[in-house]
Write a protein that holds these residues in place. Structure first.
Motif, mmCIF file in Angstrom:
data_model
loop_
_atom_site.group_PDB
_atom_site.id
_atom_site.type_symbol
_atom_site.label_atom_id
_atom_site.label_comp_id
_atom_site.label_asym_id
_atom_site.label_seq_id
_atom_site.Cartn_x
_atom_site.Cartn_y
_atom_site.Cartn_z
ATOM 1 N N PHE A 99 40.176 -48.829 -26.632
ATOM 2 C CA PHE A 99 41.062 -48.474 -24.937
ATOM 3 C C PHE A 99 40.850 -50.071 -24.727
ATOM 4 O O PHE A 99 41.787 -50.150 -23.882
ATOM 5 C CB PHE A 99 40.987 -47.756 -23.884
ATOM 6 N N ALA A 100 39.227 -51.024 -25.129
ATOM 7 C CA ALA A 100 38.803 -51.931 -23.751
ATOM 8 C C ALA A 100 39.774 -53.076 -23.559
ATOM 9 O O ALA A 100 40.368 -53.946 -25.630
ATOM 10 C CB ALA A 100 37.721 -51.895 -24.057
ATOM 11 N N ASP A 101 39.585 -54.357 -23.151
ATOM 12 C CA ASP A 101 40.450 -55.545 -22.794
ATOM 13 C C ASP A 101 39.094 -56.806 -22.582
ATOM 14 O O ASP A 101 39.237 -57.678 -23.883
ATOM 15 C CB ASP A 101 41.634 -55.677 -21.820
ATOM 16 N N THR A 102 38.062 -55.900 -22.211
ATOM 17 C CA THR A 102 36.887 -57.124 -22.439
ATOM 18 C C THR A 102 35.868 -56.397 -22.063
ATOM 19 O O THR A 102 35.226 -54.866 -22.197
ATOM 20 C CB THR A 102 36.945 -57.370 -21.468
ATOM 21 N N VAL A 103 34.727 -57.223 -22.515
ATOM 22 C CA VAL A 103 33.112 -56.493 -23.346
ATOM 23 C C VAL A 103 32.419 -57.448 -22.262
ATOM 24 O O VAL A 103 32.189 -58.437 -22.768
ATOM 25 C CB VAL A 103 32.858 -56.101 -24.161
ATOM 26 N N PHE A 104 31.234 -56.211 -21.212
ATOM 27 C CA PHE A 104 30.177 -57.308 -21.814
ATOM 28 C C PHE A 104 28.571 -56.544 -22.303
ATOM 29 O O PHE A 104 28.956 -55.379 -22.443
ATOM 30 C CB PHE A 104 30.214 -57.204 -20.160
ATOM 31 N N PHE A 105 28.099 -57.048 -23.171
ATOM 32 C CA PHE A 105 27.116 -56.370 -23.068
ATOM 33 C C PHE A 105 25.090 -56.667 -23.328
ATOM 34 O O PHE A 105 25.370 -57.820 -22.400
ATOM 35 C CB PHE A 105 26.897 -57.284 -24.917
ATOM 36 N N THR A 106 24.542 -55.407 -23.073
ATOM 37 C CA THR A 106 23.433 -54.964 -22.173
ATOM 38 C C THR A 106 22.767 -55.107 -23.514
ATOM 39 O O THR A 106 23.096 -55.145 -25.124
ATOM 40 C CB THR A 106 23.859 -54.468 -21.686
ATOM 41 N N ASN A 107 21.264 -54.254 -23.145
ATOM 42 C CA ASN A 107 20.427 -54.075 -24.093
ATOM 43 C C ASN A 107 19.916 -52.820 -23.845
ATOM 44 O O ASN A 107 19.634 -52.280 -24.993
ATOM 45 C CB ASN A 107 18.980 -54.771 -23.692
ATOM 46 N N SER A 108 20.623 -52.013 -22.983
ATOM 47 C CA SER A 108 20.454 -50.749 -22.961
ATOM 48 C C SER A 108 21.537 -49.977 -22.453
ATOM 49 O O SER A 108 22.558 -50.706 -21.647
ATOM 50 C CB SER A 108 18.720 -50.807 -22.440
ATOM 51 N N GLY A 109 20.991 -48.643 -22.599
ATOM 52 C CA GLY A 109 22.112 -47.623 -22.136
ATOM 53 C C GLY A 109 22.531 -48.204 -20.706
ATOM 54 O O GLY A 109 23.362 -47.858 -19.674
ATOM 55 N N ALA A 110 21.395 -47.591 -19.957
ATOM 56 C CA ALA A 110 21.083 -48.064 -18.618
ATOM 57 C C ALA A 110 21.319 -48.775 -17.803
ATOM 58 O O ALA A 110 22.312 -48.609 -16.737
ATOM 59 C CB ALA A 110 19.707 -47.647 -17.826
ATOM 60 N N GLU A 111 21.472 -50.371 -18.393
ATOM 61 C CA GLU A 111 22.271 -51.888 -17.757
ATOM 62 C C GLU A 111 23.918 -51.709 -17.820
ATOM 63 O O GLU A 111 24.479 -52.462 -17.395
ATOM 64 C CB GLU A 111 21.555 -52.755 -19.166
ATOM 65 N N ALA A 112 23.911 -50.642 -19.085
ATOM 66 C CA ALA A 112 25.640 -50.581 -19.149
ATOM 67 C C ALA A 112 26.016 -49.800 -18.599
ATOM 68 O O ALA A 112 27.063 -49.801 -17.519
ATOM 69 C CB ALA A 112 25.965 -50.267 -20.882
ATOM 70 N N VAL A 113 25.499 -48.344 -18.444
ATOM 71 C CA VAL A 113 26.001 -47.834 -16.615
ATOM 72 C C VAL A 113 25.887 -48.812 -15.457
ATOM 73 O O VAL A 113 26.817 -48.939 -14.901
ATOM 74 C CB VAL A 113 25.070 -47.043 -16.335
ATOM 75 N N GLU A 114 24.132 -49.648 -15.268
ATOM 76 C CA GLU A 114 24.763 -50.234 -13.718
ATOM 77 C C GLU A 114 25.816 -51.626 -14.270
ATOM 78 O O GLU A 114 26.376 -51.935 -13.126
ATOM 79 C CB GLU A 114 22.796 -51.206 -14.032
ATOM 80 N N CYS A 115 26.367 -52.028 -15.037
ATOM 81 C CA CYS A 115 27.360 -52.857 -14.747
ATOM 82 C C CYS A 115 28.726 -52.481 -14.979
ATOM 83 O O CYS A 115 29.388 -52.497 -14.128
ATOM 84 C CB CYS A 115 27.505 -53.555 -16.961
ATOM 85 N N ALA A 116 28.593 -51.341 -15.451
ATOM 86 C CA ALA A 116 30.016 -50.251 -14.956
ATOM 87 C C ALA A 116 30.050 -49.999 -13.595
ATOM 88 O O ALA A 116 31.077 -49.870 -12.975
ATOM 89 C CB ALA A 116 30.083 -49.222 -15.902
#
Length: 397
Positions: free
Chosen positions: A87-104
Motif C-alpha cells: 500500500f505504501a508510497d514511502t519507507v523509512f528503514f530501521t534496525n528493529s521492530g520497536a524502532e519501526a513502531v517508534e517511527c510510526a
C-alpha cells in the motif's frame, strides 16, 4: 553477588545453538532441535538459505556501512520493491521492530501537526494485550503492567481500549485522538486475530474523523499469514505500517511504511538513524523480498498453513485435558491451552527437542520457517505427540 558480563534481563534456557541447518538448530553438543519458533517469526527462510547467505556475503565484501549522510542506491532499491508490492508510497528503514513502531508513532503525530497545525492531536488509541516493543514509547503504548514495572512514569499519548471491541474504540475518540495503533493479529498476546468487522470499522472511523490507522505488523507481516501483509486479509488499506522480524530473514531490519498523505509531516530533520538502512541490511531485505513477494510463494504458505492447522485441529482432540482450540492464519498459528502454556513449551524443548514459543492467554505459538516441507511437518507432529503423551500437568502452586 556479582552481575554476569551479559546483563541478566533474559531467563535464558540451557539450549545454546551454534549452527542452523534449514529448519533445525544445532546445540553446542550437537543436539538437533526442530525450529518451529523461527527466532520468534524472524527466520522465515530457515537457517541456511543460499540466496540470503549469498546476498549478505556479497554485500559484506563491498560495503557494509556509510551512514545516511549520503545517497543510498541500496535503500532506494529495497524501498521501491516494498512500494511496488504494498500500500505504501514511502519507507523509512530501521534496525528493529520497536524502532519501526517508534517511527510510526512519530509519523502519526507529525501528520496532524503538519497537516492542520493541530498540536492537540497527539494520542493514539491502543489495545489490550498488545505488544509493540521494549522502548519507553512502545511499552507506554501497551497496557501490560509487567512491562511497566520499574520504568514509571510512562510516556503520555496513549489510551487503552479493549481489543476487537469496535464500539469501545468509537467511544474513546476525542479531540486528542491522532489515530489507532493495532496489531491485526496479536502475537505476544496469544495469536489473536482481529475480526473483519473490527479492522474495517477502525478504517471507517479513521476516515470519518481524519485519523491515522497505524498497524503493527512486526510479527504478522512479511508473508507469515500467506499474504505479504496481514491487513490484506481484511481488505483494508492502512495509513502507516511498522514491519520487521521476517523482513531481514535473520538480519536486523525493520521499516516504517506510509502513504504519501500520512507521511506529509516527516520532513527534513524530523527523524533519523545512524545504522538504519545500512547496505548489509538492504541486501538481506532484498534477498527476502526476491523469494517471498510473489503469488506462488504466498500460495504455498497458505496451503502449508491450512494443512498444518487442519492437522492440529484433529490432533488436539486426542488430548482434551491439554488443548482447547487452534487459531491464526497461514504459518502464524496458536494452540490455546487449558493449562499454562509455558511449562508445556519448556517440556517440548527440553525433552523432545521441539522449539515453539509461549505467548499470552496460555497459548503455544507455532511459527515455523515458511520453507518447511512435509518432512518437517511430520517431524513436528511426531515430537508434539510424544510431548503431549508424556507430559504431566503440574500441580497448582
Amino acid at each position: 553477588m556479582s552481575i554476569p558480563a551479559l546483563m541478566p534481563v533474559y531467563p535464558r534456557c540451557d539450549v545454546r545453538p551454534v549452527k542452523g541447518d534449514h529448519c533445525h538448530l544445532i546445540d553446542e553438543d550437537g543436539t538437533r532441535y526442530l525450529d518451529f519458533a523461527s527466532g520468534i517469526a524472524v527466520n522465515l527462510l530457515g537457517h541456511s538459505h543460499e540466496g540470503l547467505i549469498g546476498a549478505i556475503q556479497k554485500q559484506a565484501e563491498t560495503l557494509m556501512h556509510v551512514s545516511n549522510l549520503y545517497g543510498s542506491p541500496h535503500q532506494e532499491k529495497l524501498a521501491q520493491t516494498l512500494v511496488d508490492n504494498t500500500f505504501a508510497d514511502t519507507v523509512f528503514f530501521t534496525n528493529s521492530g520497536a524502532e519501526a513502531v517508534e517511527c510510526a508513532i512519530k509519523t502519526a503525530r507529525a501528520f496532524h501537526q503538519h497537516e492542520d497545525g493541530d498540536k492537540g492531536r497527539t494520542e493514539l488509541i491502543t489495545f489490550t494485550s498488545a505488544f509493540h516493543g521494549r522502548t519507553m514509547a512502545t511499552i507506554s503504548a501497551s497496557n501490560q503492567a509487567k512491562m511497566h514495572n520499574g520504568f514509571l512514569p510512562l510516556l503520555e499519548g496513549f489510551a487503552y481500549c479493549e481489543f476487537d471491541d469496535l464500539e469501545a474504540a468509537r467511544k474513546m475518540i476525542g479531540p486528542k485522538t491522532a489515530g489507532f495503533l493495532v496489531e491485526p493479529i496479536q502475537g505476544e498476546g496469544g495469536i489473536r486475530p482481529a475480526s473483519h468487522e473490527f479492522m474495517q470499522g477502525l478504517r471507517d472511523l479513521a476516515d470519518e474523523h481524519g485519523l491515522m490507522l497505524v498497524l503493527d505488523e512486526v510479527q504478522c507481516g512479511m508473508a507469515r499469514t500467506g499474504r505479504l501483509y496481514a491487513h490484506e486479509l481484511y481488505g483494508i488499506k492502512p495509513d502507516i505500517v511498522a514491519t520487521a522480524k521476517g523482513i531481514g530473514g535473520g538480519f536486523p531490519l525493520g521499516a516504517c511504511m506510509a502513504t504519501e498523505h500520512a507521511a506529509r509531516g516527516m520532513t527534513f530533520g524530523t527523524h533519523g538513524s545512524t545504522y538504519g538502512g545500512n547496505p548489509l541490511a538492504m541486501a538481506a531485505g532484498q534477498a527476502v523480498m526476491d523469494v517471498v513477494a510473489n503469488e506462488e510463494f504466498l500460495a504455498g504458505v497458505r496451503d502449508k498453513g491450512a494443512r498444518l492447522k487442519a492437522r492440529l485441529e484433529q490432533f488436539i482432540g486426542n488430548y482434551p485435558e491439554l488443548f482447547d482450540h487452534v487459531r491464526g492464519e497461514g504459518l502464524m498459528l496458536g494452540i490455546k491451552m487449558k493449562v499454562e502454556s509455558r511449562p508445556f513449551f519448556q517440556h517440548l524443548r527440553d525433552k523432545h527437542q521441539l522449539l515453539t514459543v509461549a505467548a499470552g492467554d496460555n497459548t503455544l505459538r507455532v511459527l515455523p520457517p515458511l520453507v518447511i516441507g512435509d518432512a518437517e511437518m511430520d517431524e513436528f507432529f511426531d515430537k508434539l505427540s510424544a510431548g503431549a503423551g508424556d507430559y504431566t500437568i503440574p500441580e497448582p502452586a
